[in-house]
Design a protein around this motif. Sequence first.
Motif, PDB file in Angstrom:
ATOM      1  N   PRO A  68       0.844  -1.206   0.000  1.00 41.64           N
ATOM      2  CA  PRO A  68       0.000   0.000   0.000  1.00 41.64           C
ATOM      3  C   PRO A  68       0.877   1.253   0.000  1.00 41.64           C
ATOM      4  O   PRO A  68       1.996   1.239   0.504  1.00 41.64           O
ATOM      5  CB  PRO A  68      -0.811  -0.113   1.289  1.00 41.64           C
ATOM      6  CG  PRO A  68      -0.044  -1.056   2.144  1.00 41.64           C
ATOM      7  CD  PRO A  68       0.747  -1.951   1.240  1.00 41.64           C
ATOM      8  N   PHE A  69       0.392   2.318  -0.587  1.00 41.98           N
ATOM      9  CA  PHE A  69       1.150   3.561  -0.609  1.00 41.98           C
ATOM     10  C   PHE A  69       1.359   4.091   0.804  1.00 41.98           C
ATOM     11  O   PHE A  69       2.449   4.433   1.192  1.00 41.98           O
ATOM     12  CB  PHE A  69       0.432   4.621  -1.450  1.00 41.98           C
ATOM     13  CG  PHE A  69       0.430   4.294  -2.911  1.00 41.98           C
ATOM     14  CD1 PHE A  69       1.593   4.350  -3.645  1.00 41.98           C
ATOM     15  CD2 PHE A  69      -0.735   3.917  -3.545  1.00 41.98           C
ATOM     16  CE1 PHE A  69       1.601   4.050  -4.993  1.00 41.98           C
ATOM     17  CE2 PHE A  69      -0.741   3.615  -4.888  1.00 41.98           C
ATOM     18  CZ  PHE A  69       0.426   3.678  -5.621  1.00 41.98           C
ATOM     19  N   ILE A  70       0.288   4.148   1.565  1.00 40.59           N
ATOM     20  CA  ILE A  70       0.342   4.600   2.958  1.00 40.59           C
ATOM     21  C   ILE A  70      -0.469   3.607   3.764  1.00 40.59           C
ATOM     22  O   ILE A  70      -1.589   3.279   3.397  1.00 40.59           O
ATOM     23  CB  ILE A  70      -0.256   6.006   3.131  1.00 40.59           C
ATOM     24  CG1 ILE A  70       0.503   7.032   2.287  1.00 40.59           C
ATOM     25  CG2 ILE A  70      -0.253   6.425   4.582  1.00 40.59           C
ATOM     26  CD1 ILE A  70      -0.125   8.402   2.299  1.00 40.59           C
ATOM     27  N   THR A  71       0.083   3.149   4.864  1.00 46.45           N
ATOM     28  CA  THR A  71      -0.677   2.209   5.682  1.00 46.45           C
ATOM     29  C   THR A  71      -1.891   2.915   6.264  1.00 46.45           C
ATOM     30  O   THR A  71      -1.876   4.129   6.482  1.00 46.45           O
ATOM     31  CB  THR A  71       0.185   1.639   6.819  1.00 46.45           C
ATOM     32  OG1 THR A  71       0.585   2.720   7.671  1.00 46.45           O
ATOM     33  CG2 THR A  71       1.406   0.915   6.286  1.00 46.45           C
ATOM     34  N   ALA A  72      -2.936   2.161   6.533  1.00 42.00           N
ATOM     35  CA  ALA A  72      -4.178   2.736   7.056  1.00 42.00           C
ATOM     36  C   ALA A  72      -3.940   3.440   8.388  1.00 42.00           C
ATOM     37  O   ALA A  72      -4.555   4.468   8.678  1.00 42.00           O
ATOM     38  CB  ALA A  72      -5.229   1.646   7.213  1.00 42.00           C
ATOM     39  N   GLU A  73      -3.033   2.902   9.213  1.00 46.09           N
ATOM     40  CA  GLU A  73      -2.763   3.515  10.523  1.00 46.09           C
ATOM     41  C   GLU A  73      -2.045   4.851  10.380  1.00 46.09           C
ATOM     42  O   GLU A  73      -2.147   5.713  11.249  1.00 46.09           O
ATOM     43  CB  GLU A  73      -1.896   2.577  11.381  1.00 46.09           C
ATOM     44  CG  GLU A  73      -2.532   1.232  11.692  1.00 46.09           C
ATOM     45  CD  GLU A  73      -2.385   0.233  10.548  1.00 46.09           C
ATOM     46  OE1 GLU A  73      -1.412   0.306   9.777  1.00 46.09           O
ATOM     47  OE2 GLU A  73      -3.277  -0.618  10.421  1.00 46.09           O
ATOM     48  N   ALA A  74      -1.289   5.037   9.307  1.00 46.92           N
ATOM     49  CA  ALA A  74      -0.517   6.266   9.127  1.00 46.92           C
ATOM     50  C   ALA A  74      -1.322   7.385   8.471  1.00 46.92           C
ATOM     51  O   ALA A  74      -0.869   8.519   8.438  1.00 46.92           O
ATOM     52  CB  ALA A  74       0.723   5.980   8.283  1.00 46.92           C
ATOM     53  N   ARG A  75      -2.499   7.072   7.956  1.00 48.71           N
ATOM     54  CA  ARG A  75      -3.293   8.094   7.284  1.00 48.71           C
ATOM     55  C   ARG A  75      -3.886   9.053   8.316  1.00 48.71           C
ATOM     56  O   ARG A  75      -4.518   8.632   9.281  1.00 48.71           O
ATOM     57  CB  ARG A  75      -4.426   7.459   6.485  1.00 48.71           C
ATOM     58  CG  ARG A  75      -3.943   6.713   5.295  1.00 48.71           C
ATOM     59  CD  ARG A  75      -5.112   6.232   4.458  1.00 48.71           C
ATOM     60  NE  ARG A  75      -4.608   5.297   3.475  1.00 48.71           N
ATOM     61  CZ  ARG A  75      -5.150   4.131   3.218  1.00 48.71           C
ATOM     62  NH1 ARG A  75      -6.237   3.755   3.855  1.00 48.71           N
ATOM     63  NH2 ARG A  75      -4.636   3.347   2.313  1.00 48.71           N
ATOM     64  N   PRO A  76      -3.737  10.346   8.090  1.00 47.61           N
ATOM     65  CA  PRO A  76      -4.335  11.304   9.024  1.00 47.61           C
ATOM     66  C   PRO A  76      -5.839  11.401   8.805  1.00 47.61           C
ATOM     67  O   PRO A  76      -6.345  11.054   7.731  1.00 47.61           O
ATOM     68  CB  PRO A  76      -3.653  12.619   8.658  1.00 47.61           C
ATOM     69  CG  PRO A  76      -3.295  12.455   7.219  1.00 47.61           C
ATOM     70  CD  PRO A  76      -2.979  10.991   7.036  1.00 47.61           C
ATOM     71  N   ILE A  77      -6.528  11.871   9.798  1.00 49.17           N
ATOM     72  CA  ILE A  77      -7.962  12.120   9.671  1.00 49.17           C
ATOM     73  C   ILE A  77      -8.118  13.334   8.776  1.00 49.17           C
ATOM     74  O   ILE A  77      -7.459  14.360   8.979  1.00 49.17           O
ATOM     75  CB  ILE A  77      -8.610  12.365  11.046  1.00 49.17           C
ATOM     76  CG1 ILE A  77      -8.488  11.113  11.899  1.00 49.17           C
ATOM     77  CG2 ILE A  77     -10.057  12.794  10.898  1.00 49.17           C
ATOM     78  CD1 ILE A  77      -8.965  11.283  13.313  1.00 49.17           C
ATOM     79  N   SER A  78      -8.961  13.218   7.772  1.00 50.82           N
ATOM     80  CA  SER A  78      -9.120  14.338   6.853  1.00 50.82           C
ATOM     81  C   SER A  78      -9.936  15.438   7.516  1.00 50.82           C
ATOM     82  O   SER A  78     -10.807  15.192   8.337  1.00 50.82           O
ATOM     83  CB  SER A  78      -9.794  13.875   5.563  1.00 50.82           C
ATOM     84  OG  SER A  78     -11.079  13.396   5.835  1.00 50.82           O
ATOM     85  N   ARG A  79      -9.626  16.641   7.149  1.00 46.50           N
ATOM     86  CA  ARG A  79     -10.358  17.801   7.646  1.00 46.50           C
ATOM     87  C   ARG A  79     -10.328  18.884   6.587  1.00 46.50           C
ATOM     88  O   ARG A  79      -9.510  18.830   5.682  1.00 46.50           O
ATOM     89  CB  ARG A  79      -9.802  18.294   8.981  1.00 46.50           C
ATOM     90  CG  ARG A  79      -8.306  18.377   9.075  1.00 46.50           C
ATOM     91  CD  ARG A  79      -7.797  18.837  10.426  1.00 46.50           C
ATOM     92  NE  ARG A  79      -7.144  17.715  11.105  1.00 46.50           N
ATOM     93  CZ  ARG A  79      -7.246  17.473  12.383  1.00 46.50           C
ATOM     94  NH1 ARG A  79      -7.959  18.223  13.146  1.00 46.50           N
ATOM     95  NH2 ARG A  79      -6.622  16.478  12.936  1.00 46.50           N
ATOM     96  N   GLY A  80     -11.185  19.848   6.713  1.00 42.96           N
ATOM     97  CA  GLY A  80     -11.232  20.910   5.720  1.00 42.96           C
ATOM     98  C   GLY A  80     -11.849  22.170   6.291  1.00 42.96           C
ATOM     99  O   GLY A  80     -12.492  22.148   7.336  1.00 42.96           O
ATOM    100  N   SER A  81     -11.612  23.261   5.612  1.00 47.42           N
ATOM    101  CA  SER A  81     -12.206  24.537   6.015  1.00 47.42           C
ATOM    102  C   SER A  81     -12.350  25.400   4.770  1.00 47.42           C
ATOM    103  O   SER A  81     -11.664  25.186   3.769  1.00 47.42           O
ATOM    104  CB  SER A  81     -11.340  25.239   7.054  1.00 47.42           C
ATOM    105  OG  SER A  81     -10.096  25.596   6.491  1.00 47.42           O
ATOM    106  N   GLU A  82     -13.243  26.350   4.853  1.00 43.39           N
ATOM    107  CA  GLU A  82     -13.457  27.286   3.761  1.00 43.39           C
ATOM    108  C   GLU A  82     -13.333  28.697   4.297  1.00 43.39           C
ATOM    109  O   GLU A  82     -13.756  28.982   5.413  1.00 43.39           O
ATOM    110  CB  GLU A  82     -14.845  27.097   3.149  1.00 43.39           C
ATOM    111  CG  GLU A  82     -15.013  25.769   2.450  1.00 43.39           C
ATOM    112  CD  GLU A  82     -16.383  25.625   1.825  1.00 43.39           C
ATOM    113  OE1 GLU A  82     -16.916  26.628   1.319  1.00 43.39           O
ATOM    114  OE2 GLU A  82     -16.906  24.509   1.846  1.00 43.39           O
TER     115      GLU A  82
END
Length: 140
Positions: A68-82
């Motif tokens: 895998p490109f990035i392990t599932a544990e290493a993926r950050p929680i996505s967030r966003g703002s406008e």
Amino acid sequence: SALLGRPLDDATFKLAAAALKKDIATNPSQSLLNTPEYRNQLALSFLYKTFLSARPNLPPQLKSAIVPFITAEARPISRGSEDYGTDASASPLGQYVTKLSAFIQASGEAVYPSDVSRPGALFGQLVLSSTANAKLVALD
């Protein structure tokens, strides 16, 4: 059942792929988004990745397919703002400016075309009828 008791080789993969394609063809999706081509391609990619993961020895050129490109544990929680900020250099764009005619409109001093009458001018009014396809016989 196409895989039971068979070695994990190219012939078995082709046999399993044919069985998978036949199964997809006999169970069509009702969704217009899930075309048979899409379902076949997706299922074959999962089958291929499963085949590669189950093989004890992979040639070097195939090993990257199961990493895998990035392990599932290493993926950050996505967030966003406008942010709808304004650019000060584009002033007065983006800033509230009072409409020049607002004060006379709010006070009732503004003159509209319907407020002006001229001698001989025609006047029209929208009238809704309570009878459909009726014939106008008189005006009062």
